[in-house]
Design an enzyme around this catalytic site. Structure first.
Site, PDB file in Angstrom:
ATOM      1  N   LYS A   1     -29.395 -10.170 -25.951  1.00  0.00           N
ATOM      2  CA  LYS A   1     -29.224 -11.525 -26.514  1.00  0.00           C
ATOM      3  C   LYS A   1     -27.951 -12.176 -25.986  1.00  0.00           C
ATOM      4  CE  LYS A   1     -25.764 -10.469 -29.355  1.00  0.00           C
ATOM      5  NZ  LYS A   1     -24.454 -11.171 -29.462  1.00  0.00           N
TER       6      LYS A   1
ATOM      7  N   THR B   1     -25.866 -16.304 -31.781  1.00  0.00           N
ATOM      8  CA  THR B   1     -24.995 -16.422 -30.609  1.00  0.00           C
ATOM      9  C   THR B   1     -25.411 -17.529 -29.650  1.00  0.00           C
ATOM     10  OG1 THR B   1     -26.249 -14.674 -29.505  1.00  0.00           O
ATOM     11  CG2 THR B   1     -24.280 -14.009 -30.666  1.00  0.00           C
TER      12      THR B   1
END
Length: 316
Positions: free
Chosen positions: A182, A239
């Site tokens: 990610k 994020t």
């Protein structure tokens, strides 16, 4: 007693969280002067607004960690192997709190831990979390990956606090790769926003980035449902949408052609490592490919966009 190896923002935040829950904590940092000062003023540079509770012992002496049954490894992924190999530590459980893939060996955190600390049970915590939130006692949920489920149950009970909730799984690879991959997609999203490509582009990158994660992780033995949990989808959502994320901030600087942040950004090395793993397993990862090129300076954002948009049309 809990030991935390690494007195950066995340290690300090976890130490504070555990101390507030009633644990005695040994917090180790490599800089002697910094840790001695922290002992006196009860603060550390990476979280200057956070007071260290009295039950935290800041130290630069690794020998102080030998009393700890559980050791949290809150150091950058690319330093983990070298650091562990040089320290005389033998905790019952060693829990990685870093995200990435070791560039030299293409191993995840728990494999590195198992190689360096063969007498310890390896585990990993990962998920959507910012150090400042954890230190302030804001509600946070993470995945705890441990192949030994009995040890995982012990760690889940020992490390969960009133504000930090851990969800247990034996799918260690899934937890590791969700947290690692990610970060790569967060860099891509930051670059898109920095270059003024808009929110629709960010949403597309997040979605197609998740598709890449779901191609590579199962090829390495992970369960797809783990990637749809906290350490994958949850962390991706956090994020890719916040400037508090170091990886998003790096992408933002690349996209906006501004100076890059100096803080450690795990996604930069992970992009290269993920491409090597993808090639080994015959997995296509176009977003990861352009991120590696952007980080390495081999492509501009315009080149990256052109490369992605010129790909052959296909089914979703």
């Amino acid at each position: 007693m809990i030991g935390v190896l690494g007195a950066g923002a995340f290690g300090t935040a976890l130490a504070v969280c555990f101390a507030k829950a009633g644990h005695s904590v040994v917090l180790w940092g490599r800089d002697v002067a910094t840790m001695a000062r922290a002992h006196d003023i009860r603060r550390l540079p990476r979280l200057p607004d956070v007071m260290l509770p009295a039950s935290i012992m800041p130290t630069a002496d690794v020998g102080d960690l030998t009393r700890c049954d559980v050791l949290i490894l809150a150091v950058p992924m690319q330093q983990l192997n070298t650091l562990l190999s040089s320290l005389p530590l033998h905790p019952r459980c060693a829990v990685a709190a870093c995200k990435g893939v070791d560039l030299s060996t293409l191993r995840g955190p728990t494999e590195v831990v198992a190689g360096a600390l063969p007498d310890s049970i390896p585990a990993i915590i990962s998920g959507p979390s910012f150090a400042a939130d954890i230190a302030r006692g804001l509600p946070t949920a993470l995945s705890l990956g441990c192949a030994d489920d009995a040890a995982g149950q012990h760690l889940q009970s020992a490390l969960s606090t009133p504000t930090l909730r851990l969800y247990r799984t034996t799918d260690v690879v899934g937890v590791e790769l969700g947290g690692a991959l990610k970060n790569v997609i967060a860099i891509a999203c930051g670059a898109a926003i920095g270059a003024g490509l808009g929110e629709s582009a960010r949403a597309a990158l997040m979605t197609r980035g998740m598709a890449e994660m779901l191609r590579l992780a199962p090829a390495l033995g992970a369960r797809p449902e783990t990637l749809m949990g906290l350490s994958g989808l949850g962390d991706l959502a956090l994020t890719c949408a916040s400037t508090q994320s170091r990886n998003f901030a790096l992408g933002l600087a690349i996209g906006g052609n501004t100076p890059r942040p100096t803080a450690t950004t795990e996604g930069a090395a992970t992009a290269e490592a993920a491409l090597r793993l993808a090639a080994r397993h015959g997995v296509e990862m176009p977003i990861t490919e352009v991120v590696a090129a952007l980080v390495g300076g081999q492509a501009s954002v315009e080149d990256a966009v052109r490369h992605l948009l010129d790909r052959d049309l296909t089914e979703e």
